[in-house]
Scaffold this active site. Structure first.
Site, mmCIF file in Angstrom:
data_model
loop_
_atom_site.group_PDB
_atom_site.id
_atom_site.type_symbol
_atom_site.label_atom_id
_atom_site.label_comp_id
_atom_site.label_asym_id
_atom_site.label_seq_id
_atom_site.Cartn_x
_atom_site.Cartn_y
_atom_site.Cartn_z
ATOM 1 N N GLN A 35 33.544 37.237 36.520
ATOM 2 C CA GLN A 35 33.650 38.138 37.510
ATOM 3 C C GLN A 35 35.280 38.927 37.057
ATOM 4 O O GLN A 35 35.167 39.885 37.531
ATOM 5 C CB GLN A 35 33.878 37.255 38.867
ATOM 6 C CG GLN A 35 34.348 38.234 40.175
ATOM 7 C CD GLN A 35 33.649 37.091 41.505
ATOM 8 O OE1 GLN A 35 33.674 36.159 41.197
ATOM 9 N NE2 GLN A 35 34.163 38.060 42.356
ATOM 10 N N ASP A 36 35.878 38.615 37.340
ATOM 11 C CA ASP A 36 36.914 38.838 36.374
ATOM 12 C C ASP A 36 38.158 38.011 36.126
ATOM 13 O O ASP A 36 37.456 36.711 35.890
ATOM 14 C CB ASP A 36 38.190 39.549 37.300
ATOM 15 C CG ASP A 36 38.472 38.456 38.727
ATOM 16 O OD1 ASP A 36 38.165 38.006 38.580
ATOM 17 O OD2 ASP A 36 40.218 38.854 39.362
ATOM 18 N N PRO A 37 39.164 38.197 34.971
ATOM 19 C CA PRO A 37 39.816 37.091 34.293
ATOM 20 C C PRO A 37 40.897 35.553 35.513
ATOM 21 O O PRO A 37 40.683 36.725 36.423
ATOM 22 C CB PRO A 37 41.228 37.901 33.468
ATOM 23 C CG PRO A 37 40.453 39.754 33.386
ATOM 24 C CD PRO A 37 39.807 39.648 34.579
ATOM 25 N N ASN B 62 40.416 39.140 41.659
ATOM 26 C CA ASN B 62 40.025 40.797 42.185
ATOM 27 C C ASN B 62 40.884 41.677 42.558
ATOM 28 O O ASN B 62 40.438 42.730 43.280
ATOM 29 C CB ASN B 62 38.654 39.939 43.442
ATOM 30 C CG ASN B 62 38.132 38.967 43.297
ATOM 31 O OD1 ASN B 62 37.440 38.168 42.398
ATOM 32 N ND2 ASN B 62 37.784 38.119 44.312
#
EC number: 3.2.2.27
Length: 227
Positions: A64-66, A134
């Site tokens: 999804q994201d880091p 997010n």
């Protein structure tokens, strides 16, 4: 042509990198990095693309994201910097990896060995502010990573490993006549017992690669990050 990555991804993603929308993202990120703690550091944003050129990519593991805490994010989905404690999701990935293909767990979370074999460890969003999961969603990274997914799908013979609802929302971008999708629950402790454990994604991936006539991935990570 703009050279952000330094391999064939620059050509593949040129229409995005040369767009006005990407320029807006670039301006936004420049200010974010100047005024906030953003992960990963600027030099690791495109690590996944740098380590796994377009022509060599045969597997995509989509995140999804880091990670949004210090010393974790390194530009590869699910991977952490050497010397960093294993995040819970990665511990669960290692457990399934052992149960599935017998790969021995290691005490680091640096997944470069996979990337070197053609596994694109791609987050849908490539940056994140400290402590704000997010936090950069919807700011423009999706046009880059969606374009990468579409380009790989169009080329074909790619195995897409999609864990959890967020990753599976990308299924409409993938031509399932030319590629293989392996999906299950996310390895997070909140969902791993609801379909991730026992899903055998690694052996299923190698079986699909064999059908494509491509070399399987050796999922065993080296015992130390220098290996």
């Amino acid at each position: 042509m703009k050279h952000f990555i330094g391999n064939d991804w620059d050509h593949v993603l040129a229409p995005v990198f040369e767009s006005g929308e990407y320029h807006k993202l670039h301006v936004f990120l420049k200010k974010e990095y100047q005024t906030k703690q953003i992960y990963p550091d600027m030099y690791h944003i495109f690590t996944a693309f740098k380590l796994t050129p377009f022509k060599d990519t045969k597997v995509v593991i989509l995140g999804q994201d880091p990670y949004h805490n210090p010393s974790q994010a390194n530009g590869m989905s699910f991977s952490v910097m050497p010397g960093t404690p294993l995040p819970p999701s990665l511990r669960n990935i290692y457990k399934e990896l052992y149960d599935d293909v017998g790969a021995q767990p290691v005490n680091h979370g640096y997944l470069k060995r996979w990337a070197d074999q053609g596994v694109l460890l791609l987050n849908a969003v490539l940056t994140v502010p400290y402590g704000q999961a997010n936090g950069h969603q919807g700011k423009g990274w999706e046009m880059v990573t969606d374009a990468a997914i579409k380009a790989l799908s169009e080329r074909g013979q790619v195995v897409f490993i999609l864990w959890g609802r967020f990753a599976q929302n990308k299924i409409p971008l993938i031509d399932q006549d030319k590629n293989v999708i392996i999906k299950s629950a996310h390895p997070s402790p909140f969902s791993a017992n609801r379909g991730f454990f026992g899903s055998r994604p690694f052996s299923r991936c190698n079986a699909a690669l064999k059908e494509f006539g491509r070399a399987p991935v050796d999922w065993q990570l080296p015992p130390n990050t220098e290996a």
